[in-house]
Design a protein around this motif. Structure first.
Motif, PDB file in Angstrom:
ATOM      1  N   TRP A   1      38.162  58.851  34.191  1.00 23.16           N
ATOM      2  CA  TRP A   1      39.267  59.808  34.186  1.00 23.16           C
ATOM      3  C   TRP A   1      39.051  60.868  35.258  1.00 23.16           C
ATOM      4  CZ3 TRP A   1      43.476  58.123  32.402  1.00 23.16           C
ATOM      5  CH2 TRP A   1      43.502  57.241  31.331  1.00 23.16           C
ATOM      6  N   LEU A   2      37.800  61.133  35.594  1.00 25.58           N
ATOM      7  CA  LEU A   2      37.519  62.072  36.677  1.00 25.58           C
ATOM      8  C   LEU A   2      38.078  61.533  38.000  1.00 25.58           C
ATOM      9  CD1 LEU A   2      36.137  64.707  37.551  1.00 25.58           C
ATOM     10  CD2 LEU A   2      34.055  63.381  37.911  1.00 25.58           C
ATOM     11  N   ALA A   3      37.896  60.240  38.250  1.00 25.60           N
ATOM     12  CA  ALA A   3      38.429  59.625  39.473  1.00 25.60           C
ATOM     13  C   ALA A   3      39.958  59.646  39.471  1.00 25.60           C
ATOM     14  CB  ALA A   3      37.918  58.196  39.616  1.00 25.60           C
ATOM     15  N   VAL A   4      40.571  59.416  38.309  1.00 22.79           N
ATOM     16  CA  VAL A   4      42.033  59.495  38.199  1.00 22.79           C
ATOM     17  C   VAL A   4      42.485  60.906  38.551  1.00 22.79           C
ATOM     18  CG1 VAL A   4      43.986  59.409  36.590  1.00 22.79           C
ATOM     19  CG2 VAL A   4      42.207  57.645  36.485  1.00 22.79           C
ATOM     20  N   GLY A   5      41.847  61.908  37.953  1.00 21.36           N
ATOM     21  CA  GLY A   5      42.194  63.295  38.226  1.00 21.36           C
ATOM     22  C   GLY A   5      41.991  63.663  39.679  1.00 21.36           C
ATOM     23  N   ARG A   6      40.903  63.195  40.258  1.00 23.02           N
ATOM     24  CA  ARG A   6      40.612  63.466  41.677  1.00 23.02           C
ATOM     25  C   ARG A   6      41.747  62.945  42.557  1.00 23.02           C
ATOM     26  NH1 ARG A   6      36.310  59.567  43.384  1.00 23.02           N
ATOM     27  NH2 ARG A   6      38.148  58.252  43.366  1.00 23.02           N
ATOM     28  N   ASN A   7      42.212  61.732  42.286  1.00 25.93           N
ATOM     29  CA  ASN A   7      43.282  61.162  43.097  1.00 25.93           C
ATOM     30  C   ASN A   7      44.595  61.919  42.910  1.00 25.93           C
ATOM     31  OD1 ASN A   7      41.467  59.313  43.990  1.00 25.93           O
ATOM     32  ND2 ASN A   7      42.513  57.528  43.206  1.00 25.93           N
TER      33      ASN A   7
ATOM     34  N   LEU B   1      41.511  51.856  32.335  1.00 26.61           N
ATOM     35  CA  LEU B   1      40.753  52.715  31.406  1.00 26.61           C
ATOM     36  C   LEU B   1      41.356  52.672  30.009  1.00 26.61           C
ATOM     37  CD1 LEU B   1      40.049  55.768  33.713  1.00 26.61           C
ATOM     38  CD2 LEU B   1      38.318  54.298  32.649  1.00 26.61           C
ATOM     39  N   VAL B   2      42.667  52.732  29.929  1.00 23.95           N
ATOM     40  CA  VAL B   2      43.327  52.680  28.619  1.00 23.95           C
ATOM     41  C   VAL B   2      43.067  51.331  27.954  1.00 23.95           C
ATOM     42  CG1 VAL B   2      45.587  52.622  27.492  1.00 23.95           C
ATOM     43  CG2 VAL B   2      45.073  54.405  29.155  1.00 23.95           C
ATOM     44  N   ARG B   3      43.050  50.284  28.729  1.00 27.17           N
ATOM     45  CA  ARG B   3      42.786  48.946  28.187  1.00 27.17           C
ATOM     46  C   ARG B   3      41.309  48.756  27.836  1.00 27.17           C
ATOM     47  NH1 ARG B   3      45.587  45.003  32.438  1.00 27.17           N
ATOM     48  NH2 ARG B   3      43.767  43.846  31.798  1.00 27.17           N
ATOM     49  N   GLY B   4      40.475  49.736  28.177  1.00 25.40           N
ATOM     50  CA  GLY B   4      39.049  49.628  27.890  1.00 25.40           C
ATOM     51  C   GLY B   4      38.304  48.793  28.911  1.00 25.40           C
ATOM     52  N   ASP B   5      38.914  48.520  30.030  1.00 16.60           N
ATOM     53  CA  ASP B   5      38.325  47.689  31.078  1.00 16.60           C
ATOM     54  C   ASP B   5      37.704  48.585  32.142  1.00 16.60           C
ATOM     55  OD1 ASP B   5      37.621  45.632  32.766  1.00 16.60           O
ATOM     56  OD2 ASP B   5      39.666  45.172  33.391  1.00 16.60           O
ATOM     57  N   VAL B   6      36.481  49.040  31.902  1.00 17.05           N
ATOM     58  CA  VAL B   6      35.785  49.922  32.836  1.00 17.05           C
ATOM     59  C   VAL B   6      34.970  49.049  33.786  1.00 17.05           C
ATOM     60  CG1 VAL B   6      34.142  51.805  33.077  1.00 17.05           C
ATOM     61  CG2 VAL B   6      35.714  51.760  31.130  1.00 17.05           C
ATOM     62  N   HIS B   7      35.217  49.211  35.068  1.00 15.62           N
ATOM     63  CA  HIS B   7      34.557  48.400  36.092  1.00 15.62           C
ATOM     64  C   HIS B   7      34.327  49.262  37.328  1.00 15.62           C
ATOM     65  CE1 HIS B   7      38.540  48.256  37.919  1.00 15.62           C
ATOM     66  NE2 HIS B   7      39.012  47.885  36.745  1.00 15.62           N
ATOM     67  N   ALA B   8      33.675  48.697  38.316  1.00 11.54           N
ATOM     68  CA  ALA B   8      33.421  49.435  39.560  1.00 11.54           C
ATOM     69  C   ALA B   8      34.747  49.844  40.181  1.00 11.54           C
ATOM     70  CB  ALA B   8      32.628  48.583  40.535  1.00 11.54           C
ATOM     71  N   CYS B   9      34.792  51.055  40.665  1.00 10.14           N
ATOM     72  CA  CYS B   9      36.007  51.628  41.234  1.00 10.14           C
ATOM     73  C   CYS B   9      36.448  50.897  42.505  1.00 10.14           C
ATOM     74  CB  CYS B   9      35.778  53.106  41.533  1.00 10.14           C
ATOM     75  SG  CYS B   9      37.157  53.938  42.302  1.00 10.14           S
ATOM     76  N   GLY B  10      35.507  50.581  43.349  1.00 10.03           N
ATOM     77  CA  GLY B  10      35.858  50.013  44.640  1.00 10.03           C
ATOM     78  C   GLY B  10      36.251  51.103  45.626  1.00 10.03           C
ATOM     79  N   CYS B  11      35.957  52.349  45.264  1.00 15.24           N
ATOM     80  CA  CYS B  11      36.383  53.505  46.065  1.00 15.24           C
ATOM     81  C   CYS B  11      35.438  53.803  47.225  1.00 15.24           C
ATOM     82  CB  CYS B  11      36.456  54.751  45.182  1.00 15.24           C
ATOM     83  SG  CYS B  11      37.461  54.545  43.710  1.00 15.24           S
ATOM     84  N   GLY B  12      34.242  53.322  47.173  1.00 14.37           N
ATOM     85  CA  GLY B  12      33.288  53.659  48.213  1.00 14.37           C
ATOM     86  C   GLY B  12      31.977  52.937  47.996  1.00 14.37           C
ATOM     87  N   PRO B  13      30.944  53.377  48.680  1.00 13.66           N
ATOM     88  CA  PRO B  13      29.676  52.647  48.660  1.00 13.66           C
ATOM     89  C   PRO B  13      28.901  52.743  47.349  1.00 13.66           C
ATOM     90  CG  PRO B  13      29.465  54.660  49.931  1.00 13.66           C
ATOM     91  CD  PRO B  13      30.913  54.539  49.554  1.00 13.66           C
ATOM     92  N   SER B  14      29.205  53.713  46.502  1.00 12.27           N
ATOM     93  CA  SER B  14      28.363  53.935  45.327  1.00 12.27           C
ATOM     94  C   SER B  14      28.634  52.963  44.186  1.00 12.27           C
ATOM     95  CB  SER B  14      28.550  55.366  44.812  1.00 12.27           C
ATOM     96  OG  SER B  14      29.876  55.521  44.336  1.00 12.27           O
ATOM     97  N   GLN B  15      29.772  52.287  44.199  1.00 12.73           N
ATOM     98  CA  GLN B  15      30.151  51.364  43.128  1.00 12.73           C
ATOM     99  C   GLN B  15      30.165  52.041  41.757  1.00 12.73           C
ATOM    100  OE1 GLN B  15      31.364  48.238  43.532  1.00 12.73           O
ATOM    101  NE2 GLN B  15      31.288  48.738  45.690  1.00 12.73           N
ATOM    102  N   LYS B  16      30.566  53.317  41.737  1.00 13.71           N
ATOM    103  CA  LYS B  16      30.689  54.027  40.470  1.00 13.71           C
ATOM    104  C   LYS B  16      31.804  53.393  39.652  1.00 13.71           C
ATOM    105  CE  LYS B  16      29.198  58.542  42.113  1.00 13.71           C
ATOM    106  NZ  LYS B  16      29.590  59.928  42.339  1.00 13.71           N
ATOM    107  N   PRO B  17      31.673  53.436  38.327  1.00 15.47           N
ATOM    108  CA  PRO B  17      32.753  52.884  37.501  1.00 15.47           C
ATOM    109  C   PRO B  17      33.985  53.796  37.530  1.00 15.47           C
ATOM    110  CG  PRO B  17      31.032  53.822  36.118  1.00 15.47           C
ATOM    111  CD  PRO B  17      30.540  53.895  37.538  1.00 15.47           C
ATOM    112  N   ILE B  18      35.152  53.190  37.282  1.00 15.74           N
ATOM    113  CA  ILE B  18      36.363  53.991  37.204  1.00 15.74           C
ATOM    114  C   ILE B  18      36.219  54.983  36.056  1.00 15.74           C
ATOM    115  CG2 ILE B  18      37.865  52.256  38.245  1.00 15.74           C
ATOM    116  CD1 ILE B  18      38.820  51.517  35.430  1.00 15.74           C
TER     117      ILE B  18
END
Length: 172
Positions: A113-119, A94-111
């Motif tokens: 800061w909310l996902a960082v906070g959740r983890n 995220l800091v590098r500006g490289d926003v891509h699919a999280c790979g966290c589950g079936p939705s393929q949501k992009p990474i």
């Protein structure tokens, strides 16, 4: 059963189910999971498929262990470390500006800061369920809590420093 014990069970089951569902989603769409793994800076080129297989295995084992109570308290500690590792990997991208699919589950949501906070919140919740007297040296328990707090502070500090260096507004 005390309220603390009930809360600990709820945290373990919730995070355990989350890890198992994440592993199942990766198994369901292995090609997307391998592609998502390859977009993280941690994985050297050519090792995406074995890394994804290892991630699926680790998430499955830790998820089942959390839900069943097996390998207590080490499954809790290792799950927290896994979630911190994911948070750090997402933060760097995220800091590098490289926003891509999280790979966290079936939705393929992009990474995000909310996902960082959740983890980080999930890892802290797990850490708080480990009483110091359960065969875990106080030093290990304290080190895990300090690692979570330190990782959170480091992510914020590095984010602001890199944004300042790049000339990006701190809230942008």
């Amino acid at each position: 059963m005390t309220a603390d014990a009930a809360l600990a069970i709820c945290v373990h089951v919730a995070v355990g189910v989350w890890l198992v569902m994440s592993a199942i989603a990766k198994l369901d769409d292995t090609a997307s999971a391998i592609a998502a793994t390859g977009r993280y800076w941690l994985i050297p080129g050519g090792l995406e498929a074995p890394a994804t297989a290892a991630i699926i295995l680790i998430e499955s084992i830790l998820g089942v262990a959390l839900v069943t109570g097996l390998l207590w308290p080490w499954s809790t500690i290792l799950s927290a470390v896994l979630l911190i590792t994911y948070a750090i990997a997402m933060s760097v991208d995220l800091v590098r500006g490289d926003v891509h699919a999280c790979g966290c589950g079936p939705s393929q949501k992009p990474i995000s800061w909310l996902a960082v906070g959740r983890n980080l919140i999930a890892s802290l919740a797990l850490a708080l369920t480990i009483p110091s007297g359960d065969g875990i040296p106080v030093l290990v328990h304290s080190a895990l809590a300090l690692t979570i707090i330190g990782a959170s502070i480091a992510i914020v500090d590095v984010t602001h420093a890199l944004r300042e260096w790049r000339g990006t507004p701190a809230n942008g």
